[in-house]
Write a protein that holds these residues in place. Structure first.
Motif, PDB file in Angstrom:
ATOM      1  N   ALA A 165     -59.380   5.489 -28.954  1.00  0.00           N
ATOM      2  CA  ALA A 165     -58.164   6.416 -28.444  1.00  0.00           C
ATOM      3  C   ALA A 165     -57.145   6.511 -29.665  1.00  0.00           C
ATOM      4  O   ALA A 165     -56.250   7.409 -29.587  1.00  0.00           O
ATOM      5  N   GLY A 166     -57.061   5.361 -30.527  1.00  0.00           N
ATOM      6  CA  GLY A 166     -56.051   5.560 -31.517  1.00  0.00           C
ATOM      7  C   GLY A 166     -54.730   5.385 -30.979  1.00  0.00           C
ATOM      8  O   GLY A 166     -54.472   4.832 -30.047  1.00  0.00           O
ATOM      9  N   ALA A 167     -53.784   6.327 -32.025  1.00  0.00           N
ATOM     10  CA  ALA A 167     -52.339   6.220 -31.709  1.00  0.00           C
ATOM     11  C   ALA A 167     -52.050   6.883 -30.340  1.00  0.00           C
ATOM     12  O   ALA A 167     -50.979   6.675 -29.926  1.00  0.00           O
ATOM     13  N   MET A 168     -53.000   7.630 -29.672  1.00  0.00           N
ATOM     14  CA  MET A 168     -52.669   8.252 -28.592  1.00  0.00           C
ATOM     15  C   MET A 168     -52.869   7.508 -27.267  1.00  0.00           C
ATOM     16  O   MET A 168     -52.208   7.688 -26.139  1.00  0.00           O
ATOM     17  N   GLY A 169     -53.082   6.045 -27.573  1.00  0.00           N
ATOM     18  CA  GLY A 169     -53.243   5.364 -26.115  1.00  0.00           C
ATOM     19  C   GLY A 169     -54.239   5.689 -25.174  1.00  0.00           C
ATOM     20  O   GLY A 169     -55.109   6.670 -25.537  1.00  0.00           O
ATOM     21  N   GLY A 170     -54.585   4.994 -24.028  1.00  0.00           N
ATOM     22  CA  GLY A 170     -55.328   5.473 -23.049  1.00  0.00           C
ATOM     23  C   GLY A 170     -56.659   4.723 -23.019  1.00  0.00           C
ATOM     24  O   GLY A 170     -56.972   3.850 -23.846  1.00  0.00           O
ATOM     25  N   SER A 171     -57.638   5.378 -21.945  1.00  0.00           N
ATOM     26  CA  SER A 171     -58.884   4.535 -21.733  1.00  0.00           C
ATOM     27  C   SER A 171     -59.891   5.314 -22.147  1.00  0.00           C
ATOM     28  O   SER A 171     -60.258   5.194 -23.487  1.00  0.00           O
ATOM     29  N   ARG A 172     -60.839   5.830 -21.424  1.00  0.00           N
ATOM     30  CA  ARG A 172     -61.921   6.753 -21.899  1.00  0.00           C
ATOM     31  C   ARG A 172     -61.486   7.993 -22.730  1.00  0.00           C
ATOM     32  O   ARG A 172     -60.827   8.510 -22.638  1.00  0.00           O
ATOM     33  N   SER A 173     -62.424   7.840 -23.855  1.00  0.00           N
ATOM     34  CA  SER A 173     -62.142   8.690 -24.910  1.00  0.00           C
ATOM     35  C   SER A 173     -63.478   9.025 -25.612  1.00  0.00           C
ATOM     36  O   SER A 173     -64.281   8.265 -25.856  1.00  0.00           O
ATOM     37  N   GLU A 174     -63.652  10.371 -25.602  1.00  0.00           N
ATOM     38  CA  GLU A 174     -64.955  10.898 -26.055  1.00  0.00           C
ATOM     39  C   GLU A 174     -64.615  11.923 -27.064  1.00  0.00           C
ATOM     40  O   GLU A 174     -63.820  13.000 -26.944  1.00  0.00           O
ATOM     41  N   GLU A 175     -65.329  12.240 -28.283  1.00  0.00           N
ATOM     42  CA  GLU A 175     -65.086  13.038 -29.266  1.00  0.00           C
ATOM     43  C   GLU A 175     -66.329  14.103 -29.360  1.00  0.00           C
ATOM     44  O   GLU A 175     -67.527  13.614 -29.203  1.00  0.00           O
ATOM     45  N   PHE A 176     -66.150  15.343 -29.164  1.00  0.00           N
ATOM     46  CA  PHE A 176     -67.115  16.319 -29.632  1.00  0.00           C
ATOM     47  C   PHE A 176     -67.279  16.428 -31.187  1.00  0.00           C
ATOM     48  O   PHE A 176     -66.242  16.908 -31.718  1.00  0.00           O
ATOM     49  N   LEU A 177     -68.503  15.874 -31.580  1.00  0.00           N
ATOM     50  CA  LEU A 177     -68.589  16.005 -33.000  1.00  0.00           C
ATOM     51  C   LEU A 177     -69.650  16.872 -33.573  1.00  0.00           C
ATOM     52  O   LEU A 177     -70.544  17.160 -32.733  1.00  0.00           O
ATOM     53  N   HIS A 178     -69.454  17.863 -34.446  1.00  0.00           N
ATOM     54  CA  HIS A 178     -70.348  18.879 -34.945  1.00  0.00           C
ATOM     55  C   HIS A 178     -71.080  18.003 -36.184  1.00  0.00           C
ATOM     56  O   HIS A 178     -70.310  18.012 -37.126  1.00  0.00           O
ATOM     57  N   PRO A 179     -72.382  17.785 -36.073  1.00  0.00           N
ATOM     58  CA  PRO A 179     -72.855  17.212 -37.188  1.00  0.00           C
ATOM     59  C   PRO A 179     -73.059  17.911 -38.339  1.00  0.00           C
ATOM     60  O   PRO A 179     -73.384  19.298 -38.292  1.00  0.00           O
ATOM     61  N   THR A 180     -72.458  17.477 -39.496  1.00  0.00           N
ATOM     62  CA  THR A 180     -72.345  18.132 -40.780  1.00  0.00           C
ATOM     63  C   THR A 180     -71.946  17.465 -41.974  1.00  0.00           C
ATOM     64  O   THR A 180     -71.403  16.322 -41.633  1.00  0.00           O
ATOM     65  N   ALA A 181     -72.996  17.648 -43.001  1.00  0.00           N
ATOM     66  CA  ALA A 181     -72.632  16.645 -44.166  1.00  0.00           C
ATOM     67  C   ALA A 181     -71.364  16.561 -44.558  1.00  0.00           C
ATOM     68  O   ALA A 181     -70.977  15.470 -45.342  1.00  0.00           O
ATOM     69  N   ILE A 182     -70.494  17.650 -44.469  1.00  0.00           N
ATOM     70  CA  ILE A 182     -68.914  17.668 -44.790  1.00  0.00           C
ATOM     71  C   ILE A 182     -68.257  17.172 -43.683  1.00  0.00           C
ATOM     72  O   ILE A 182     -66.848  17.050 -43.954  1.00  0.00           O
ATOM     73  N   GLY A 183     -68.695  16.489 -42.840  1.00  0.00           N
ATOM     74  CA  GLY A 183     -67.858  16.009 -41.967  1.00  0.00           C
ATOM     75  C   GLY A 183     -67.058  14.964 -42.293  1.00  0.00           C
ATOM     76  O   GLY A 183     -67.380  14.082 -43.129  1.00  0.00           O
ATOM     77  N   GLU A 184     -65.877  14.550 -41.681  1.00  0.00           N
ATOM     78  CA  GLU A 184     -65.136  13.593 -42.142  1.00  0.00           C
ATOM     79  C   GLU A 184     -65.183  12.153 -41.383  1.00  0.00           C
ATOM     80  O   GLU A 184     -65.016  11.344 -41.723  1.00  0.00           O
ATOM     81  N   ASP A 185     -65.960  12.648 -40.224  1.00  0.00           N
ATOM     82  CA  ASP A 185     -66.335  11.365 -39.383  1.00  0.00           C
ATOM     83  C   ASP A 185     -67.595  10.719 -39.347  1.00  0.00           C
ATOM     84  O   ASP A 185     -68.453  11.482 -39.928  1.00  0.00           O
ATOM     85  N   THR A 186     -67.873   9.568 -39.521  1.00  0.00           N
ATOM     86  CA  THR A 186     -69.130   9.013 -39.428  1.00  0.00           C
ATOM     87  C   THR A 186     -69.440   8.390 -37.978  1.00  0.00           C
ATOM     88  O   THR A 186     -68.451   7.885 -36.907  1.00  0.00           O
ATOM     89  N   PHE A 187     -70.728   8.877 -37.308  1.00  0.00           N
ATOM     90  CA  PHE A 187     -70.548   8.319 -36.002  1.00  0.00           C
ATOM     91  C   PHE A 187     -72.210   7.638 -35.911  1.00  0.00           C
ATOM     92  O   PHE A 187     -72.986   8.126 -36.848  1.00  0.00           O
TER      93      PHE A 187
END
Lengths: 590, 590
Positions: B201-223
């Motif tokens: 949840a990072g800076a937003m606080g809170g509990s359950r948290s999910e991201e929708f990631l679009h798989p792509t080589a240029i993505g900034e997120d690693t999952f």
């Protein structure tokens, strides 16, 4: 689509908000259309957003009909282009400025002339690409000194701004006319009264400029109009300059003692007593009042100017602001007078016993002396003699004094002549709801937007700028369409086509109402359905009147016998009709 | 509606823009969809705006289907609410701040949790009003340190942000699920591949948290994801903690000379040479690497921490940022080491000849010593001995040293175990295109949003926050749908339904094309019509491929014989069909 009031994110208020000065603000808050976030900054609730979207759709349709194409710019823009045209500075405190983390300067754009110009420069290079008119509907920002009247003068507001690009003056005229016509269609569709008045281009630069004013007592603009068709914003009114009068044969100036003349009226009384004219009494309009103003220029320097105008008129500071722009104007202070002992307060004039003292012919003050257009050569005046308790009679313009220039900043009054000879003007208040004007080549020159013409020659593009305040129009419509019980929307922008109110506690009534709203849904109507079973009919009717959907259908006790009430919120007329007649009644309503 | 390319405000470019790093940026600029205004700030041309509007319409439809109601907030908001939740400070340099003419603080909102909370507080007061989900589609601002990749990481971007309000945890779960389902429907309609991963949840606080990631080589997120169904953002991955090992019977620590061991590899080689184990060779994973980090807290103070982790892994600074947030993390500097002579660079360890030196049992540095979850009691390590050119073998956790805490900031690697026991994980890159999470009561508590429950008791509301990046999704679609010749839009968001290209100079061909486009118009298609008579077929085809409308009809020479070409931009297949078959072909296309 049916929206159930039981589900709608809204809360109606019985009390007026404390800060609401005008009906539109009061009612839009009370009926749950908007909520204040900061001075002049509002959030839009579902009801408000629906009206806004309908208004935007009408504007988009008419823009498309006028051949304008939609684009979208950010609100956050870099300083450079606004610096190039001088507006970064000219706007003074009137815009929001900020810096990014690297210290680069940005602004929240008040309008987008610069970046539209640069965009066209980026894309186009030939006369073949023109004419072009592009527009956006976008949130704009101005750091108003006194945000007031709700949406009518906000610091964030939505505007449709369009910009036209042509390479000939005739082309600009045509593009201008197309937008002007579109504006007329928009306001007609919205059922809004409007007057097109000549306007002063002000800080925007440019030539032909007209405002669409919506006549209303709460309008911030004053405009004049003649029965003969002349109409102008009071800032754009130009006082006709009379023909000069013969100087020969006029009496010589006479200085006289004038103690106890703190006002023009006391001066006129004394003049008539001391030095009565043969033909008629001296009047206030025969006195020349010399007003000292301080102009502060953009570079921070300031200067005093003296303006001589007929004593029956005051300076109109809004007119003065336009004339002296971009300098700021204010009355001179006691400190200013203290620094210039030559200015004898209450007795300032262009002439003294020893001859001219203001103006071209021998200023002793180093201060520019400007006069009202009515001060033509040969006019004779009663005015100050630059000495304590002394005035002078028969001071003749062009003989006894010569001004450094003419300046038209006196107040305009009902009965003043229209400059086009179409008769005397009357004054009225209006709210600016649209503005069309020819920028000409100012922005294109500053930002070097040129195209190749038919002969392969680079020519500077000529532009127009056209704005409609979306959120302001919405407020203006609310302002003009309400009664003591709430809003009364015109059908063109009402948040819903019809408001169905089910009353009482009888489940059968609600079932009938459900059937009705699904029929309305099927027929393509946007329906607001008051389905709240535990709310009293009185509260429901009160909410319906406050929210202001113009057509209301009440489904009550007699629904079981197939009867409902059709209520026209605009006329207040409630008619019992058969359930099966509802669709027809909606179709037949104005 | 038919749009003529001869009139459309667009210019296609043959060259890539100099600053474009990724395909979507390059092609959206080249095809005339967007233009850069400042770093990370773009203007939208008509083509880009059309795609954006289609995308927004899909999102609006699915929000309505999920029962969410649309509102609209300004971008410019006052400081106070963000101060109340701490975000004014927490965002650091990441937001744009400004002052109005009176010196009052404002920000350009990065998200709107605070003001939505306050709006609901203003309108609602009872559990009967809940559940409520409200959303907006609105331009947001973040002062990114490195705006990049065009629209993928901009400083101004459009987001759909929704907020849910419930008074029970079960209610929040349902509201969360409704938005999560809506997001699945949206991405499915858009034909976008997505993975739902657990998120921090990072800076937003809170509990359950999910991201929708679009798989792509240029993505900034690693999952990471396991074959057994586990998926998490790498920042949210939690290393499983092994069971402790028996301490008894383990050899005593042995200090050894270790000159010339600048790397873990040289240390491991030396260890195997000097002190070979019976069962197996020492490996990098048997060494304990002690990394010194500097944490800078929001109040400006800073501290050093030492983190011990297996020597085969580096610290993942993005994971470290999440763990230590809101403090900023960086590697300690030479200056830091100079100030702490007890830290012998290259030889730092929790123990020396004279006993424990880091951690609870006898820190001599005054610096917290934290360890990786793998450092459980009974694990034996080769690590520094806090003396120049000295390391120690057989240093046993829980016997020879005790840490101040556990911290999970080591890099995650393919083959690491999924924390839910579903097998080893693999790593992939993704782009965040949506985020749903349960804020819980953090914002409602900070801003005192309470409602009366069924028992007349005031309860704090629990909230969810749900975001989709509109402009980012648009770019992601462009990124995933192109070839070397241009964009290839999915039909759901293509700027036009069909692109009709008339070729050649034969007026009869243009007449036939005109008839065709008016038929298409009549059938409800949005058509882009390339009606430019003086442009070569090659340039027209190149523009069509660059602009990327998926279905193209070429009206050329054989049009006179009633034949046209039907070109599917997605497959590249061009089929000659009869003119009268065009409508059918469009209807039958995927």
């Amino acid at each position: 689509m049916t929206t159930r009031l039981s589900q709608l994110f809204v809360r109606t208020l019985r009390e007026d908000p404390a800060d609401a000065e005008v009906a539109s603000h009061r009612l839009l808050v009370r009926a749950g259309y908007i909520r204040r976030q900061a001075p002049g900054v509002f959030a839009w609730l579902p009801l408000g957003l629906r009206v806004r979207r309908k208004l935007e759709a009408i504007i988009r349709e008419e823009m498309a009909a006028a051949g304008a194409q939609e684009v979208h710019f950010p609100a956050l823009l870099p300083r450079d282009p606004y610096e190039a045209t001088g507006r970064w500075t000219e706007y003074g405190d009137g815009i929001f400025r900020l810096q990014d983390r690297k210290g680069a300067d940005y602004l929240l754009a008040p309008t987008h002339e610069e970046v539209f110009t640069l965009l066209v420069k980026d894309l186009y290079s030939s006369y073949k690409d023109l004419p072009l008119t592009i527009f956006q509907i976008q949130d704009k920002y101005r750091d108003e000194a006194r945000p007031r009247a709700g949406l009518l003068r906000g610091r964030e507001f939505s505007m449709k701004d369009a910009y036209s690009f042509d390479y000939t003056d005739a082309g600009l005229d045509a593009s201008y006319q197309a937008q002007r016509d579109a504006y007329e269609r928009i306001f007609t569709r919205l059922g809004m009264e409007y007057v097109i008045v000549q306007a002063d281009a002000g800080a925007m630069g440019g030539s032909r400029s007209e405002e669409f004013l919506h006549p209303t007592a709460i309008g911030e603009d004053t405009f004049v109009r003649s029965a003969g068709g002349y109409a102008a914003n009071v800032e754009a009114y130009r006082t006709p300059r009379p023909e000069p009068l013969p100087i020969e044969g006029q009496p010589a100036p006479v200085v006289f003692d004038s103690p106890d003349t703190p006002t023009i009226a006391t001066l006129v009384a004394l003049a008539n007593e001391r030095h009565a004219r043969d033909d008629r009494a001296w009047e206030a309009a025969d006195t020349l009042k010399n007003v000292v103003l301080r102009l502060t220029h953009l570079d921070g320097t300031s200067e005093l100017v003296i303006v001589g105008l007929p004593g029956d008129r005051d300076v109109d500071m809004k007119r003065a602001e336009v004339v002296f722009a971009p300098a700021a104007v204010e009355a001179a202070t006691d400190e200013d007078f203290a620094k210039h002992p030559g200015l004898v307060k209450g007795y300032i004039g262009p002439w003294s016993d020893s001859g001219p003292v203001l103006g071209l012919d021998g200023s002793v003050t180093g201060i520019r002396f400007l006069v009202d257009p009515r001060v033509v050569d040969g006019t004779a005046w009663v005015t100050g003699a630059n000495a304590h308790e002394k005035h002078v009679f028969h001071l003749v313009a062009g003989r006894d004094f010569v001004a450094d220039g003419v300046v038209d900043i006196a107040e305009v009054r009902a009965g003043d002549p229209a400059p086009d000879g179409s008769g005397p003007v009357e004054l009225a208040r209006g709210m600016e709801i649209g503005h069309v004007f020819q920028l000409g080549r100012k922005y294109a020159e500053a930002l070097e937007l040129k195209v190749l013409d038919e002969n392969g020659k680079l020519v500077t593009v000529t532009m127009g700028s056209y704005g409609i305040g979306v959120t302001r129009i919405l407020a203006a419509i609310a302002e003009g369409n309400n009664d003591e019980r709430g809003l009364i929307w015109p059908r063109s922008v009402a948040p819903f086509d019809v408001h169905v109110v089910a009353t009482g506690k009888d489940a059968a009534v609600y079932e009938i109402a459900e059937t009705l709203v699904s029929e309305l849904d099927g027929a393509g109507y946007d329906t607001l359905f008051d389905d709240r079973p535990k709310v009293s009919p009185g509260v429901k009717f009160g909410d319906a009147e406050l929210i202001g959907v113009p057509l209301i259908v009440i489904v009550g006790r007699s629904a079981a016998e197939g009867r409902v009430e059709f209520w026209d919120r605009r006329t207040g007329v409630r008619t019992e009709i058969a359930l099966h007649e509802v669709l027809g009644a909606l179709r037949n309503a104005d």
